[in-house]
Scaffold this motif. Structure first.
Motif, PDB file in Angstrom:
ATOM      1  N   PHE A  42       0.883  -1.167   0.000  1.00 49.23           N
ATOM      2  CA  PHE A  42       0.000   0.000   0.000  1.00 49.23           C
ATOM      3  C   PHE A  42       0.915   1.209   0.000  1.00 49.23           C
ATOM      4  O   PHE A  42       1.528   1.512   1.020  1.00 49.23           O
ATOM      5  CB  PHE A  42      -0.900   0.022   1.228  1.00 49.23           C
ATOM      6  CG  PHE A  42      -2.076  -0.897   1.132  1.00 49.23           C
ATOM      7  CD1 PHE A  42      -3.040  -0.719   0.158  1.00 49.23           C
ATOM      8  CD2 PHE A  42      -2.208  -1.953   2.020  1.00 49.23           C
ATOM      9  CE1 PHE A  42      -4.124  -1.570   0.073  1.00 49.23           C
ATOM     10  CE2 PHE A  42      -3.297  -2.804   1.944  1.00 49.23           C
ATOM     11  CZ  PHE A  42      -4.254  -2.608   0.963  1.00 49.23           C
TER      12      PHE A  42
ATOM     13  N   VAL B 113       2.665  -4.714   2.902  1.00 51.01           N
ATOM     14  CA  VAL B 113       1.726  -5.307   3.854  1.00 51.01           C
ATOM     15  C   VAL B 113       1.814  -6.832   3.818  1.00 51.01           C
ATOM     16  O   VAL B 113       1.794  -7.484   4.852  1.00 51.01           O
ATOM     17  CB  VAL B 113       0.289  -4.835   3.543  1.00 51.01           C
ATOM     18  CG1 VAL B 113      -0.697  -5.518   4.456  1.00 51.01           C
ATOM     19  CG2 VAL B 113       0.199  -3.330   3.714  1.00 51.01           C
TER      20      VAL B 113
ATOM     21  N   SER C  10      -2.757  -7.569  15.359  1.00 54.88           N
ATOM     22  CA  SER C  10      -3.444  -6.557  14.565  1.00 54.88           C
ATOM     23  C   SER C  10      -2.478  -5.912  13.577  1.00 54.88           C
ATOM     24  O   SER C  10      -1.349  -5.602  13.926  1.00 54.88           O
ATOM     25  CB  SER C  10      -4.014  -5.509  15.513  1.00 54.88           C
ATOM     26  OG  SER C  10      -5.021  -4.808  14.872  1.00 54.88           O
ATOM     27  N   GLY C  11      -2.927  -5.742  12.363  1.00 55.79           N
ATOM     28  CA  GLY C  11      -2.123  -5.038  11.378  1.00 55.79           C
ATOM     29  C   GLY C  11      -1.100  -5.890  10.657  1.00 55.79           C
ATOM     30  O   GLY C  11      -0.279  -5.371   9.913  1.00 55.79           O
ATOM     31  N   CYS C  12      -1.142  -7.225  10.833  1.00 57.51           N
ATOM     32  CA  CYS C  12      -0.123  -8.055  10.188  1.00 57.51           C
ATOM     33  C   CYS C  12      -0.509  -8.420   8.763  1.00 57.51           C
ATOM     34  O   CYS C  12       0.227  -9.094   8.075  1.00 57.51           O
ATOM     35  CB  CYS C  12       0.144  -9.310  11.008  1.00 57.51           C
ATOM     36  SG  CYS C  12      -1.220 -10.472  10.968  1.00 57.51           S
ATOM     37  N   GLY C  13      -1.693  -8.019   8.327  1.00 53.21           N
ATOM     38  CA  GLY C  13      -2.053  -8.257   6.929  1.00 53.21           C
ATOM     39  C   GLY C  13      -3.052  -9.378   6.725  1.00 53.21           C
ATOM     40  O   GLY C  13      -3.236  -9.839   5.609  1.00 53.21           O
ATOM     41  N   LYS C  14      -3.732  -9.792   7.781  1.00 54.76           N
ATOM     42  CA  LYS C  14      -4.683 -10.908   7.652  1.00 54.76           C
ATOM     43  C   LYS C  14      -5.857 -10.536   6.752  1.00 54.76           C
ATOM     44  O   LYS C  14      -6.204 -11.276   5.835  1.00 54.76           O
ATOM     45  CB  LYS C  14      -5.224 -11.306   9.039  1.00 54.76           C
ATOM     46  CG  LYS C  14      -4.155 -11.621  10.057  1.00 54.76           C
ATOM     47  CD  LYS C  14      -4.748 -12.056  11.373  1.00 54.76           C
ATOM     48  CE  LYS C  14      -5.557 -10.992  12.084  1.00 54.76           C
ATOM     49  NZ  LYS C  14      -4.777  -9.907  12.671  1.00 54.76           N
ATOM     50  N   THR C  15      -6.431  -9.370   7.019  1.00 56.85           N
ATOM     51  CA  THR C  15      -7.574  -8.942   6.216  1.00 56.85           C
ATOM     52  C   THR C  15      -7.151  -8.742   4.767  1.00 56.85           C
ATOM     53  O   THR C  15      -7.869  -9.117   3.838  1.00 56.85           O
ATOM     54  CB  THR C  15      -8.157  -7.639   6.796  1.00 56.85           C
ATOM     55  OG1 THR C  15      -8.608  -7.908   8.115  1.00 56.85           O
ATOM     56  CG2 THR C  15      -9.311  -7.135   5.969  1.00 56.85           C
ATOM     57  N   THR C  16      -5.972  -8.167   4.577  1.00 56.12           N
ATOM     58  CA  THR C  16      -5.479  -7.954   3.219  1.00 56.12           C
ATOM     59  C   THR C  16      -5.359  -9.283   2.484  1.00 56.12           C
ATOM     60  O   THR C  16      -5.751  -9.400   1.318  1.00 56.12           O
ATOM     61  CB  THR C  16      -4.119  -7.235   3.285  1.00 56.12           C
ATOM     62  OG1 THR C  16      -4.252  -6.092   4.126  1.00 56.12           O
ATOM     63  CG2 THR C  16      -3.678  -6.803   1.917  1.00 56.12           C
TER      64      THR C  16
ATOM     65  N   GLU D 289     -12.516 -12.528  11.177  1.00 56.10           N
ATOM     66  CA  GLU D 289     -12.852 -12.233  12.569  1.00 56.10           C
ATOM     67  C   GLU D 289     -14.362 -12.158  12.778  1.00 56.10           C
ATOM     68  O   GLU D 289     -14.877 -11.142  13.257  1.00 56.10           O
ATOM     69  CB  GLU D 289     -12.206 -10.919  13.006  1.00 56.10           C
ATOM     70  CG  GLU D 289     -10.727 -10.916  12.717  1.00 56.10           C
ATOM     71  CD  GLU D 289      -9.966  -9.863  13.494  1.00 56.10           C
ATOM     72  OE1 GLU D 289     -10.478  -9.425  14.535  1.00 56.10           O
ATOM     73  OE2 GLU D 289      -8.866  -9.513  13.080  1.00 56.10           O
TER      74      GLU D 289
HETATM   75  N1  LIG Z   1      -6.419   0.423   1.820  1.00 56.31           N
HETATM   76  C1  LIG Z   1      -5.295   0.535   2.536  1.00 56.31           C
HETATM   77  N2  LIG Z   1      -4.428   1.540   2.284  1.00 56.31           N
HETATM   78  C2  LIG Z   1      -3.277   1.657   2.977  1.00 56.31           C
HETATM   79  N3  LIG Z   1      -2.891   0.833   3.951  1.00 56.31           N
HETATM   80  C3  LIG Z   1      -3.707  -0.188   4.262  1.00 56.31           C
HETATM   81  C4  LIG Z   1      -4.945  -0.393   3.576  1.00 56.31           C
HETATM   82  N4  LIG Z   1      -5.534  -1.486   4.087  1.00 56.31           N
HETATM   83  C5  LIG Z   1      -4.713  -1.931   5.057  1.00 56.31           C
HETATM   84  N5  LIG Z   1      -3.614  -1.162   5.161  1.00 56.31           N
HETATM   85  C6  LIG Z   1      -2.484  -1.384   6.077  1.00 56.31           C
HETATM   86  O1  LIG Z   1      -2.042  -2.693   5.895  1.00 56.31           O
HETATM   87  C7  LIG Z   1      -1.700  -3.287   7.117  1.00 56.31           C
HETATM   88  C8  LIG Z   1      -2.413  -4.610   7.270  1.00 56.31           C
HETATM   89  O2  LIG Z   1      -3.788  -4.375   7.313  1.00 56.31           O
HETATM   90  P1  LIG Z   1      -4.819  -5.532   7.554  1.00 56.31           P
HETATM   91  O3  LIG Z   1      -6.160  -4.901   7.548  1.00 56.31           O
HETATM   92  O4  LIG Z   1      -4.587  -6.606   6.564  1.00 56.31           O
HETATM   93  O5  LIG Z   1      -4.466  -6.015   9.008  1.00 56.31           O
HETATM   94  P2  LIG Z   1      -5.136  -7.154   9.886  1.00 56.31           P
HETATM   95  O6  LIG Z   1      -4.095  -8.184  10.087  1.00 56.31           O
HETATM   96  O7  LIG Z   1      -6.405  -7.578   9.282  1.00 56.31           O
HETATM   97  O8  LIG Z   1      -5.387  -6.408  11.239  1.00 56.31           O
HETATM   98  P3  LIG Z   1      -6.624  -6.516  12.259  1.00 56.31           P
HETATM   99  O9  LIG Z   1      -6.370  -7.715  13.092  1.00 56.31           O
HETATM  100  O10 LIG Z   1      -6.518  -5.260  13.036  1.00 56.31           O
HETATM  101  O11 LIG Z   1      -7.867  -6.600  11.437  1.00 56.31           O
HETATM  102  C9  LIG Z   1      -2.032  -2.283   8.197  1.00 56.31           C
HETATM  103  O12 LIG Z   1      -0.823  -1.698   8.626  1.00 56.31           O
HETATM  104  C10 LIG Z   1      -2.906  -1.292   7.508  1.00 56.31           C
HETATM  105  O13 LIG Z   1      -2.676  -0.011   8.029  1.00 56.31           O
END
Ligand SMILES: Nc1ncnc2c1ncn2[C@@H]1O[C@H](COP(=O)(O)OP(=O)(O)OP(=O)(O)O)[C@@H](O)[C@H]1O
Ligand SMILES: [Mg+2]
Lengths: 393, 279
Positions: A10, A15, A35-41, A174
Motif C-alpha cells: 500500500f 503489507v 493486529s495489522g499483520c495483513g490478515k484482512t489484506t 474475525e
Molecule cells: N487500503 C489501505 N491503504 C493503505 N494501507 C492499508 C490499507 N488497508 C490496510 N492497510 C495497512 O495494511 C496493514 C495490514 O492491514 P490488515 O487490515 O490486513 O491487518 P489485519 O491483520 O487484518 O489487522 P486486524 O487484526 O486489526 O484486522 C495495516 O498496517 C494497515 O494499516
C-alpha cells in the motif's frame, strides 16, 4: 487452494511479504496474527476484492487472479457482517442466489409477478433459503430487518448468506470479534460443526488464539506480512519454529531467558550450564524459553539450598501472584539476570508460596526451546529447523 | 442542552422566543393567504384588518383560473420538476458512488472540479446556455427547461458525502454476491441513501418549482409557462396590479409544495439532520 508468493504494497508500505500456503480441500485453516499483520489484506486478495502486486492464487488447480470476486466461487463473512440494512433476512440470504439464477430482466421490479420462469426460479430460491435458515436456526427471523437482530443473529444471517450458494471456499474475517465472550464460545462450536457438516475449505482469520487452537486443522501464524509457521494447533504451541510464534501463542506468554552457547554442547543461562547442543558456534547469543506450565519451582529450604542443587537451578524471588482459581501464576524475579519468569502452579499451594518467598526454578531440558539471534528455532543435536536452513533443498 | 435543567421562567422564555420566530417566518404567508380573500379596495385601505370584511375569495380565485390556464402551468411545473429530479438522480447517484467509493486516477481532481462547480451560479452560465440552446433549436421546449439542471453538482456533493459513510464492507459483500457496480448503485447505495435522496429531492423540487429566472429566459410561449411565470402574469397588467388576484395565484402555486412538504415532512427532517445541512 494454493497461494504462491503473494506480495501487496500500500504505497510504500509492504503489507504482505511473500505469502505461500498450500491448503487442502475441506481443511479448516486459521490465520492467526496480531493486529495489522495483513490478515484482512490476505483475505481480500483471495476473495478478489484487492489485487496483489505479485504472486498468484489457485483454487482447484485453476488460477483465479483474473477472475472477479463473484466468479471465484468464494464466500466471505465480514467482521461487520455487512448485511444489507434495507432488506429482510430472507432477502439478504436470497440475494446471492437471485444474482446468479435470475437474468437481469427477471430481476427488474415487478417482473417476478409476470414472468413464469422467474416464478419457478424464485420458488427454488425460497426453498434453498429456508433450508439454510433451518440449518442455522434462524427461520423465525426471516421477515425481520438486520437492525432488529442481535449480534449473534446477525452473525448467523451473514453465515447463511455466505453458505447459501455453496461456495468452494469460505472466508471468515474475525466473524466473532463483535460478540460477547459467552456467545463467542458458543458460535465457535457452531462454526466448527458447520464446517464438519458442509465439508468445504474454511479460511478463518482471528487474532484470538483460543479460536485458532480450538477450531482449526492447521494454523497459519502471520507476523509482519509473512506466515511464520503453518502447522496443526498443537505444534504451534509446543513446537514453534520462531520466537515470535512462541511469544504470540500461549497465555501467559512464554518465558524467555538470554543465553550464551558454550563449547561442548551447553548453553549458559543465568550462570547455569544447561546441556543443550545447539550446533552454533561458541559465544553465540541465543534465547532460551520455557512455557509457564513447564516451569517448576521449589521453595528454597535449608536442605535444598545445598551446593549440589545450586548448579542445576536458578535462584529467584516471587514478586507477584495471580490466583485465577484454576491456575496460580507466580511471577518470579531471577537473581543475577534481568528477567522475570512466570510459573504455573496448583492453586492449592497458594499458602506455601507468598510474595517475597525465595525459590528455585529448574530448567528441564526436555521442555526448553532455544532460538538463535534472528529468532529462528534451534533444536538440540545441532539440527537447524527446516525454515532456518538457507535454501538447502 | 434540552433546557430541562432550566427553571420555569427560562423554559417559558424559550417558548416565547421560538413563537416569535415562528410568527415572523409565517406572517408573510398568512398575509398572502388572507389578502387572497380580500377585494382590491380593502387591500389598498390605510387601516390594517386581519380578516376580510367582504369576502372576495371566490372572485379572486375564479379570476386566476379564467384569466390564465393555471392548470396547464401547474402541469408544466410538475413535468419540469419531476423530470429534473429524475435526471438528477440518474446522473448523481453513479457519480457520487464513483467519487466516494471507487479508486481511480484523477478522483481527487474530479471532486475538486465538482466543488468548484458549487461556486458557479446559474446566472453566470445562463447566457452561454441560452446561445447553445438557440443554436440547438430547443429554446421554448420542455428540454430547455429541464436540461440545464440535469446534472446537479450540489446533489453529487451531498450524496457523495453521504456515501462516504456507507461501510466498504457492504459494497464488498455485494461484489462477492455477484452484484455489478451499476447494480451496487441501485440495489445497495440508493436504498441506504434514501434519507439523503429525499432531502435532496425536496431541495431540488422546491428550487425548480419556484424558479423564475431561467424559465423567464428560456420560454416565450404561454403554453410552456411554469407556475412562477403564471403568477407574474398578474403583476402590472393593463389595469395596474390586482393584488387580491395576484395573491390568489401565488397561493395556488405554493399549495402543491405545502401539501408535498406535509406528506414528506418526517423524511425531510430526517434527511436534513442526517446530512447536517440547514435550509
Ligand atoms: N487500503 C489501505 N491503504 C493503505 N494501507 C492499508 C490499507 N488497508 C490496510 N492497510 C495497512 O495494511 C496493514 C495490514 O492491514 P490488515 O487490515 O490486513 O491487518 P489485519 O491483520 O487484518 O489487522 P486486524 O487484526 O486489526 O484486522 C495495516 O498496517 C494497515 O494499516
Ligand atoms: Mg482485519
Amino acid at each position: 487452494m494454493v497461494i504462491r508468493g503473494l506480495v501487496k504494497n500500500f504505497g510504500d508500505t509492504r503489507v504482505l511479504n511473500g505469502v505461500d500456503l498450500d491448503i487442502g480441500a475441506g481443511e479448516f485453516i486459521t490465520v492467526l496474527g496480531p493486529s495489522g499483520c495483513g490478515k484482512t489484506t490476505l483475505m481480500r486478495i483471495i476473495a478478489g476484492l484487492e489485487r496483489q502486486d505479485a504472486g498468484s492464487v489457485e483454487i482447484d488447480g485453476r488460477p483465479v487472479d483474473a477472475l472477479r470476486p463473484n466468479e471465484r466461487d468464494i464466500a466471505m463473512v465480514f467482521q461487520s457482517y455487512a448485511l444489507y440494512p434495507h432488506l429482510t433476512v430472507f432477502d439478504n440470504i436470497a440475494l446471492p442466489l437471485r444474482m446468479r439464477r435470475l437474468s437481469w430482466r427477471q430481476r427488474l421490479p415487478g417482473m417476478r409477478r409476470i414472468d413464469r420462469s422467474a416464478q419457478a426460479i424464485e420458488r427454488g430460491i425460497a426453498a434453498k433459503v429456508r433450508e439454510v435458515a433451518g440449518l442455522l436456526q434462524i427461520e423465525p427471523l426471516l421477515a425481520r430487518k438486520p437492525a432488529q437482530l442481535s449480534g449473534g443473529q446477525k452473525q448467523r444471517v451473514a453465515v447463511g448468506r455466505a453458505m447459501v450458494r455453496e461456495p468452494r471456499v469460505f472466508l471468515m474475517d474475525e466473524p466473532l470479534s463483535n460478540l460477547d465472550a459467552e456467545l463467542r464460545v458458543h458460535m465457535r462450536a457452531e462454526i466448527a460443526q458447520l464446517h464438519r457438516r458442509i465439508g468445504v475449505t474454511f479460511i478463518y482469520v482471528t487474532h484470538d488464539q483460543a479460536e485458532a487452537m480450538t477450531m482449526s486443522d492447521r494454523v497459519v501464524v502471520m507476523m509482519g506480512g509473512r506466515p511464520l509457521q503453518f502447522a496443526p494447533p498443537g505444534d504451534v504451541y509446543a513446537d514453534p519454529e520462531d520466537l515470535q510464534v512462541a511469544r504470540f501463542v500461549g497465555s501467559p506468554r512464554i518465558n524467555t531467558l538470554p543465553g550464551t552457547v558454550h563449547a561442548g554442547g551447553s548453553i549458559e543461562v543465568g550462570g547455569l550450564a544447561v546441556p543443550f547442543d545447539t550446533g552454533l558456534a561458541p559465544g553465540a547469543q541465543v534465547t532460551v524459553s520455557l512455557r509457564p506450565a513447564d516451569t517448576k519451582i521449589a521453595l528454597q529450604t535449608p536442605d535444598t539450598a545445598g551446593a549440589d542443587r545450586a548448579g542445576r537451578e536458578l535462584a529467584a524471588t516471587i514478586v507477584h501472584r495471580e490466583n485465577l482459581g484454576s491456575d496460580l501464576f507466580l511471577h518470579c524475579r531471577v537473581e543475577g539476570i534481568d528477567a522475570t519468569l512466570v510459573a504455573r502452579e496448583d492453586p492449592g499451594k497458594v499458602g506455601l508460596l507468598p510474595v517475597g518467598a525465595e525459590i528455585r526454578i529448574g530448567l528441564p531440558v526436555e521442555h526448553l526451546l532455544a532460538f538463535d539471534a534472528s529468532g529462528r528455532r534451534v533444536r538440540p543435536g545441532g539440527r537447524m529447523t527446516s525454515l532456518a536452513q538457507p535454501a538447502a533443498a | 442542552m434540552t433546557g430541562r435543567g432550566l427553571g420555569p421562567t427560562a423554559g417559558a422564555l424559550r417558548h416565547v422566543v421560538l413563537m416569535a420566530g415562528a410568527v415572523i417566518m409565517l406572517s408573510p404567508f398568512v398575509w398572502m393567504v388572507l389578502s387572497s380573500f380580500k377585494p382590491q379596495s380593502e387591500i389598498l385601505t390605510a387601516e390594517l384588518t386581519f380578516l376580510p370584511q367582504r369576502w372576495a375569495a371566490i372572485e379572486n380565485y375564479a379570476t386566476v383560473w379564467t384569466r390564465v390556464p393555471m392548470g396547464r402551468f401547474l402541469l408544466n411545473g410538475a413535468i419540469v420538476t419531476a423530470s429534473i429530479f429524475a435526471l438528477q438522480v440518474l446522473v448523481n447517484l453513479p457519480c457520487a458512488y464513483a467519487l466516494a467509493k471507487l479508486r481511480f486516477r484523477g478522483r481527487r481532481a474530479l471532486f475538486a472540479v465538482v466543488l468548484l462547480g458549487l461556486l458557479i451560479p446559474i446566472h453566470a452560465t445562463a447566457i452561454p446556455i441560452y446561445i447553445l440552446f438557440h443554436h440547438a433549436g430547443i429554446l421554448n421546449t420542455y428540454a430547455a427547461l429541464i436540461l440545464p439542471f440535469a446534472i446537479s453538482v450540489f446533489g453529487i456533493f451531498m450524496l457523495r458525502q453521504f456515501f462516504m459513510t456507507v461501510p466498504d464492507d457492504l459494497i464488498d459483500a455485494a461484489r462477492i454476491d455477484g452484484v455489478s457496480e451499476i447494480g451496487i448503485v441501485w440495489r445497495v447505495m440508493l436504498p441506504t441513501a434514501m434519507p439523503a435522496v429525499t432531502a435532496f429531492g425536496i431541495f431540488s423540487v422546491v428550487a425548480h418549482w419556484n424558479d423564475y429566472f431561467w424559465p423567464l429566459i428560456a420560454i416565450g410561449t404561454r403554453e410552456l409557462y411554469t407556475p412562477p411565470l403564471g403568477v407574474a402574469f398578474f403583476r402590472l397588467n393593463d389595469g395596474g396590479t390586482e393584488y387580491g388576484v395576484l395573491m390568489a395565484a401565488a397561493t395556488i402555486v405554493i399549495m402543491p409544495l405545502v401539501a408535498a412538504f406535509l406528506l414528506a415532512q418526517r423524511r425531510f427532517i430526517e434527511g436534513v439532520t442526517f446530512t447536517g445541512l440547514k435550509g
